[in-house]
Design an enzyme around this catalytic site. Structure first.
Site, PDB file in Angstrom:
ATOM      1  N   LYS A  19       0.856  -1.206   0.000  1.00 44.79           N
ATOM      2  CA  LYS A  19       0.000   0.000   0.000  1.00 44.79           C
ATOM      3  C   LYS A  19       0.886   1.248   0.000  1.00 44.79           C
ATOM      4  CE  LYS A  19      -1.468   1.411   4.189  1.00 44.79           C
ATOM      5  NZ  LYS A  19      -1.132   2.786   4.619  1.00 44.79           N
ATOM      6  N   ASN A  20       1.952   1.239   0.809  1.00 42.03           N
ATOM      7  CA  ASN A  20       2.763   2.450   0.972  1.00 42.03           C
ATOM      8  C   ASN A  20       3.730   2.677  -0.160  1.00 42.03           C
ATOM      9  OD1 ASN A  20       1.338   2.935   3.247  1.00 42.03           O
ATOM     10  ND2 ASN A  20       2.960   2.395   4.688  1.00 42.03           N
ATOM     11  N   CYS A 113      -3.860  11.976  13.452  1.00 45.66           N
ATOM     12  CA  CYS A 113      -4.532  10.675  13.421  1.00 45.66           C
ATOM     13  C   CYS A 113      -4.233   9.999  14.749  1.00 45.66           C
ATOM     14  CB  CYS A 113      -4.036   9.854  12.242  1.00 45.66           C
ATOM     15  SG  CYS A 113      -2.420   9.181  12.516  1.00 45.66           S
ATOM     16  N   ASP A 304       6.020   0.320  11.753  1.00 44.26           N
ATOM     17  CA  ASP A 304       4.772  -0.321  11.317  1.00 44.26           C
ATOM     18  C   ASP A 304       4.702  -1.787  11.724  1.00 44.26           C
ATOM     19  OD1 ASP A 304       4.311   1.482   8.174  1.00 44.26           O
ATOM     20  OD2 ASP A 304       4.077   2.038  10.271  1.00 44.26           O
TER      21      ASP A 304
HETATM   22  C1  EPZ Z   1       4.854   6.795   6.293  1.00 42.67           C
HETATM   23  O1  EPZ Z   1       4.130   7.808   6.948  1.00 42.67           O
HETATM   24  C2  EPZ Z   1       3.917   5.597   6.217  1.00 42.67           C
HETATM   25  N1  EPZ Z   1       2.731   5.946   5.426  1.00 42.67           N
HETATM   26  C3  EPZ Z   1       3.521   5.171   7.633  1.00 42.67           C
HETATM   27  O2  EPZ Z   1       2.720   4.004   7.525  1.00 42.67           O
HETATM   28  C4  EPZ Z   1       4.785   4.834   8.421  1.00 42.67           C
HETATM   29  O3  EPZ Z   1       4.436   4.506   9.738  1.00 42.67           O
HETATM   30  C5  EPZ Z   1       5.731   6.035   8.411  1.00 42.67           C
HETATM   31  O4  EPZ Z   1       6.013   6.425   7.051  1.00 42.67           O
HETATM   32  C6  EPZ Z   1       7.051   5.738   9.105  1.00 42.67           C
HETATM   33  O5  EPZ Z   1       7.675   4.658   8.468  1.00 42.67           O
HETATM   34  C7  EPZ Z   1       2.821   5.957   4.077  1.00 42.67           C
HETATM   35  O6  EPZ Z   1       3.879   5.692   3.504  1.00 42.67           O
HETATM   36  C8  EPZ Z   1       1.584   6.305   3.322  1.00 42.67           C
HETATM   37  P1  EPZ Z   1       7.075  10.089   8.256  1.00 42.67           P
HETATM   38  P2  EPZ Z   1       4.719   9.312   6.953  1.00 42.67           P
HETATM   39  O7  EPZ Z   1       6.893  11.379   7.517  1.00 42.67           O
HETATM   40  O8  EPZ Z   1       5.503   9.562   5.717  1.00 42.67           O
HETATM   41  C9  EPZ Z   1       7.346  13.404  11.655  1.00 42.67           C
HETATM   42  C10 EPZ Z   1       0.935   2.628   7.926  1.00 42.67           C
HETATM   43  O9  EPZ Z   1       0.755   2.001   8.957  1.00 42.67           O
HETATM   44  N2  EPZ Z   1       7.132  14.380  10.570  1.00 42.67           N
HETATM   45  O10 EPZ Z   1       8.225   9.206   7.872  1.00 42.67           O
HETATM   46  O11 EPZ Z   1       3.613  10.220   7.306  1.00 42.67           O
HETATM   47  C11 EPZ Z   1       6.162  12.485  11.850  1.00 42.67           C
HETATM   48  O12 EPZ Z   1       5.218  13.089  12.702  1.00 42.67           O
HETATM   49  C12 EPZ Z   1       1.379   4.057   7.984  1.00 42.67           C
HETATM   50  O13 EPZ Z   1       0.860   2.147   6.756  1.00 42.67           O
HETATM   51  C13 EPZ Z   1       7.212  15.735  10.860  1.00 42.67           C
HETATM   52  O14 EPZ Z   1       7.426  16.136  12.014  1.00 42.67           O
HETATM   53  O15 EPZ Z   1       5.734   9.244   8.175  1.00 42.67           O
HETATM   54  C14 EPZ Z   1       6.794  11.256  12.462  1.00 42.67           C
HETATM   55  O16 EPZ Z   1       6.983  11.485  13.855  1.00 42.67           O
HETATM   56  C15 EPZ Z   1       1.200   4.606   9.380  1.00 42.67           C
HETATM   57  N3  EPZ Z   1       7.048  16.636   9.848  1.00 42.67           N
HETATM   58  C16 EPZ Z   1       8.159  11.189  11.780  1.00 42.67           C
HETATM   59  O17 EPZ Z   1       8.403  12.514  11.259  1.00 42.67           O
HETATM   60  C17 EPZ Z   1       6.805  16.240   8.552  1.00 42.67           C
HETATM   61  O18 EPZ Z   1       6.698  17.112   7.676  1.00 42.67           O
HETATM   62  C18 EPZ Z   1       8.225  10.194  10.623  1.00 42.67           C
HETATM   63  O19 EPZ Z   1       7.095  10.427   9.815  1.00 42.67           O
HETATM   64  C19 EPZ Z   1       6.731  14.869   8.283  1.00 42.67           C
HETATM   65  C20 EPZ Z   1       6.901  13.952   9.295  1.00 42.67           C
END
Ligand code: EPZ
Length: 417
Positions: A19-20, A113, A304
């Site tokens: 999915k991701n 979320c 995840d």
């Molecule tokens: C991706 O989310 C995945 N989703 C998530 O999977 C996964 O848990 C996550 O990466 C970490 O591996 C998809 O790919 C669609 P991040 P993403 O940006 O990109 C912070 C699932 O279960 N952050 O790597 O949103 C954020 O809050 C989902 O399939 C900022 O502060 O995660 C987090 O603490 C859940 N500012 C950390 O960075 C930003 O602009 C990592 O988030 C972006 C992120």
């Protein structure tokens, strides 16, 4: 979902597409008016939402047996509306391609979320580094490129972000000149997107490493691409086999995408074989040993898989420490596992699990995608029957889970509870 626990699983599970990886791949179709055919896409709710969003923007979206054929819009409506974004925060993945190809994007600010605030500040900072001006009004983010389009720049992420790296890759491929990303995310899904963009004519070096170079090109063309298999679905079924002392063969996966998960499960005493790079075998584990995990960005232990691994540790002898370093609130599954009889204590971002604990079936509530998977796993190990409510969370990311589990001997049915 009603699950009768205590039955060993045995047989073969076929892994679906990731999915991701499929979500950014679908967003990338906005970068060309050529035809992009994507196969190996999992039939899950989030994918249907993204397909609806592309159509809303004006792309021609044709559903096919195992994926989609998309032709980007010539006259787009470059907006991701609230009603779609509120159900799927990954809609922010259209920001980059819309700004990069059409020069403007309007995306409803994704709410938080269950697992955290999940801001997109790094996406926006990155777009500014490529020359975009960013505004916010009435809950929408507006990104507008300079008249001549985005311009290559240097983007240094304060921490790796998966969709941030993906979003900005898609913004940079049509920008003028070179872009350099530092401290980029290294997940396999980022590499798969870079592979797709390269097939479309983009010039990208270093995807999968901390530093990525992009040389902008004037335009991209259509192509065909098969999405990589889902490493988290794979890990989830590995744990299902281990928890039920069963014998599962998992086909159509990529062993090299979940080395850290395999290493931790083997350290816990699981016997995991791999006859080839796309097949994993687990022949259960009767005497599990507690081991510690700390979630990290790839190639570390994936966040995840944290909830699923915790379910496994409830059945392991000893004390296991689970440290969650990626999200600030990813222990929602703990409360429900405790209601099934698990011995877990939380302090800050650390959970301590004492096992083995005999789990008993209960009425439990899903809160987010991976917490739901964790509760299904707990239910498979528990004595008695579990009813898992709000399984729409599960259906966002797991294709045909009830069917796949039934095919290997689980007693699982979807009921209107
Ligand atoms: C991706 O989310 C995945 N989703 C998530 O999977 C996964 O848990 C996550 O990466 C970490 O591996 C998809 O790919 C669609 P991040 P993403 O940006 O990109 C912070 C699932 O279960 N952050 O790597 O949103 C954020 O809050 C989902 O399939 C900022 O502060 O995660 C987090 O603490 C859940 N500012 C950390 O960075 C930003 O602009 C990592 O988030 C972006 C992120």
């Amino acid at each position: 979902m009603r699950i009768e626990g205590g039955r060993p699983l045995s047989g073969t599970v076929q892994i679906s597409g990731a999915k991701n990886a499929a979500l950014p791949a679908l967003a990338a179709t906005l970068l060309t008016e050529g035809q992009v055919t994507l196969s190996g896409i999992p039939p899950v709710a989030d994918i249907r939402t993204m397909a609806r969003l592309l159509a809303r923007i004006g792309a021609a979206v044709e559903e096919r047996s195992d994926g989609y054929r998309v032709r980007g819009a010539s006259e787009p409506e470059p907006t991701a509306p609230y009603d779609l974004v509120k159900t799927m925060r990954a809609s922010s993945l259209v920001l980059g391609p819309l700004a990069g190809h059409y020069g403007r994007a309007r995306v409803s600010l994704p709410g938080g979320c269950a697992i955290g605030a999940r801001p997109i500040d790094m996406h926006l900072t990155g777009l500014k580094a490529l020359g975009a001006s960013i505004g916010q009004e009435r809950g929408y983010i507006e990104a507008v490129a300079p008249r001549g389009g985005l311009v290559g720049g240097r983007i240094r992420f304060r921490r790796p972000t998966v969709t941030g790296t993906e979003d900005l890759l898609m913004a940079a491929v049509l920008a003028k000149g070179e872009s350099v990303f530092e401290n980029a995310a290294r997940e396999p899904e980022v590499v798969d997107l870079a592979d797709l963009l390269t097939k479309m004519g983009a010039r990208i070096e270093g995807a999968g490493t901390r530093t990525i170079h992009v040389e902008g090109v004037p335009s991209l063309h259509g192509t065909e691409h098969r999405i990589i298999p889902d490493r988290i679905e794979t890990g989830t079924y590995l744990v299902a086999g281990a928890l039920t002392a069963g014998r599962l063969t998992i086909r159509g996966t990529r062993r090299e995408h979940l080395e850290r998960v395999i290493e931790r499960m083997r350290a816990a005493g699981c016997r995991i074989g791999s006859p080839d790079a796309n097949t994993l075998e687990i022949d259960g584990c009767t005497d599990l040993t507690a081991v510690d995990i700390t979630t990290r960005e790839h190639p570390g232990f994936p966040t995840d898989m944290q909830a699923q691994f915790m379910a496994l540790m409830t059945q392991a002898s000893g004390t296991s420490k689970v440290v969650e370093t990626v999200f600030e609130n990813r222990f929602m599954h703990v409360l429900e596992l405790q209601r099934m009889g698990a011995d877990i204590r939380i302090s800050g971002n650390t959970a301590v699990i004492r096992g083995p604990a005999q789990l008993s079936g209960a009425q439990v509530m899903a809160s987010d995608l991976r917490a739901s998977a964790c509760l299904v796993l707990g239910a498979l190990a528990a004595r008695g029957t579990t009813t898992l409510h709000r399984i729409y969370h599960l259906q966002r990311g797991y294709a045909n889970m009830a069917e796949k589990l039934r095919a290997v001997g689980a007693r699982v049915e979807i009921v209107d509870a």
